[in-house]
Write an enzyme that holds these catalytic residues in place. Structure first.
Site, PDB file in Angstrom:
ATOM      1  N   CYS A   1       0.822  -1.230   0.000  1.00 46.38           N
ATOM      2  CA  CYS A   1       0.000   0.000   0.000  1.00 46.38           C
ATOM      3  C   CYS A   1       0.851   1.274   0.000  1.00 46.38           C
ATOM      4  O   CYS A   1       2.021   1.242   0.349  1.00 46.38           O
ATOM      5  CB  CYS A   1      -0.888   0.044   1.252  1.00 46.38           C
TER       6      CYS A   1
HETATM    7  N1  GLN Z   1      -1.340  -6.427   4.644  1.00 42.03           N
HETATM    8  C1  GLN Z   1      -2.214  -5.314   4.553  1.00 42.03           C
HETATM    9  C2  GLN Z   1      -3.505  -5.651   3.837  1.00 42.03           C
HETATM   10  O1  GLN Z   1      -3.610  -6.581   3.104  1.00 42.03           O
HETATM   11  C3  GLN Z   1      -1.544  -4.105   3.922  1.00 42.03           C
HETATM   12  C4  GLN Z   1      -1.080  -4.395   2.548  1.00 42.03           C
HETATM   13  C5  GLN Z   1      -0.128  -3.413   1.953  1.00 42.03           C
HETATM   14  O2  GLN Z   1       0.612  -2.667   2.586  1.00 42.03           O
HETATM   15  N2  GLN Z   1      -0.077  -3.544   0.700  1.00 42.03           N
HETATM   16  O3  GLN Z   1      -4.429  -4.941   4.010  1.00 42.03           O
END
Ligand code: GLN
Length: 250
Positions: A2
């Site tokens: 993210c």
């Molecule tokens: N693991 C978290 C989720 O799936 C954040 C993912 C991310 O940082 N891409 O929401």
């Protein structure tokens, strides 16, 4: 993984964070530049929270940010002194639902997690068992980020300062789940606290006394400063301090 950002300063149209800059959060949703740790685009939902009066308003969706036809006009018409926004690339095996999209929120707090908890969920069951049962059965979503938020929130409710709460959770989760990636971002509307543990982060202090903290710089402005990995950032505009995260191995 993210991308997230937080802003504190004079009122700013949400569009000046989400859409207008050359490397806006919208652009980072489909053309991120530094997806170390996996993922290609951030298309599994998004969220933006902004200070309104004494609280926050939050707008989240489980679709790519660029598909929301109403958001550009909303973002152009809405200004705030405090904003936290994120675009999500769901970790494999985790649901794509609105409630899994950051920001997670309670009272004056807005929170985002960029990364993943290694060995989820077994690695952190003992840590989760330390939370009140009520918090566990009302978790925002069955995701690592929602649990990380519950861990941070528990510390905040106990009166921990934002930076102490984040550093404590990074230490606990890193110990229980080595190899986790834990870029955390938290604001109460007056300060921003953030960690780097496995992902990129930069900040910008503007001449107007604003501070922007973002996974990737929103513009080529050389005043953007990269935060080293394994750091703890605290911003109380216009001041920004960055210190090493002590005792954390990822
Ligand atoms: N693991 C978290 C989720 O799936 C954040 C993912 C991310 O940082 N891409 O929401």
């Amino acid at each position: 993984m993210c991308r997230h950002l937080a802003y504190l300063g004079p009122p700013i149209p949400l569009a000046d964070l989400l859409f207008t800059p050359p490397h806006s959060l919208a652009r980072q949703s489909w053309a991120p530049l530094d997806m170390r740790g996996g993922g290609t685009i951030n298309a599994d939902g998004f969220g933006v929270g902004w200070r309104q009066g004494s609280g926050f308003v939050r707008y989240r969706r489980d679709a790519p940010l660029w598909t929301d036809a109403g958001l550009p006009a909303l973002a152009a018409a809405t200004s705030s002194t405090a904003v936290l926004a994120a675009v999500r690339s769901a970790t494999v095996g985790m649901p794509v639902t609105e409630t899994a999209a950051a920001p997670f929120a309670e009272g004056r707090w807005l929170f985002s997690h960029n990364g993943k908890v290694a060995g989820w969920p077994d690695s952190v069951t003992a840590l989760a068992a330390g939370l009140p049962v009520r918090d566990l059965i009302t978790l925002d979503a069955p995701t690592d980020s929602a649990l990380v938020w519950a861990l941070v929130r528990a510390r905040l409710r106990d009166g921990a300062a934002p930076d102490t709460a984040l550093a404590g959770v990074v230490a606990d989760v890193s110990a229980a789940a080595p190899g986790s990636r834990l870029n955390l971002l938290l604001t109460d509307g007056e300060t921003i606290a953030a960690t780097t543990a496995g992902h990129s982060l930069s900040y910008l202090s503007t001449a107007e006394g604003a501070v922007l903290v973002a996974s990737e710089p929103l513009s080529p402005d050389p005043a953007w400063t990269a935060v080293p990995d394994l750091s703890l950032l605290v911003a109380a505009p216009p001041a920004v301090t960055v210190i090493a995260l002590e005792g954390v191995l990822t």
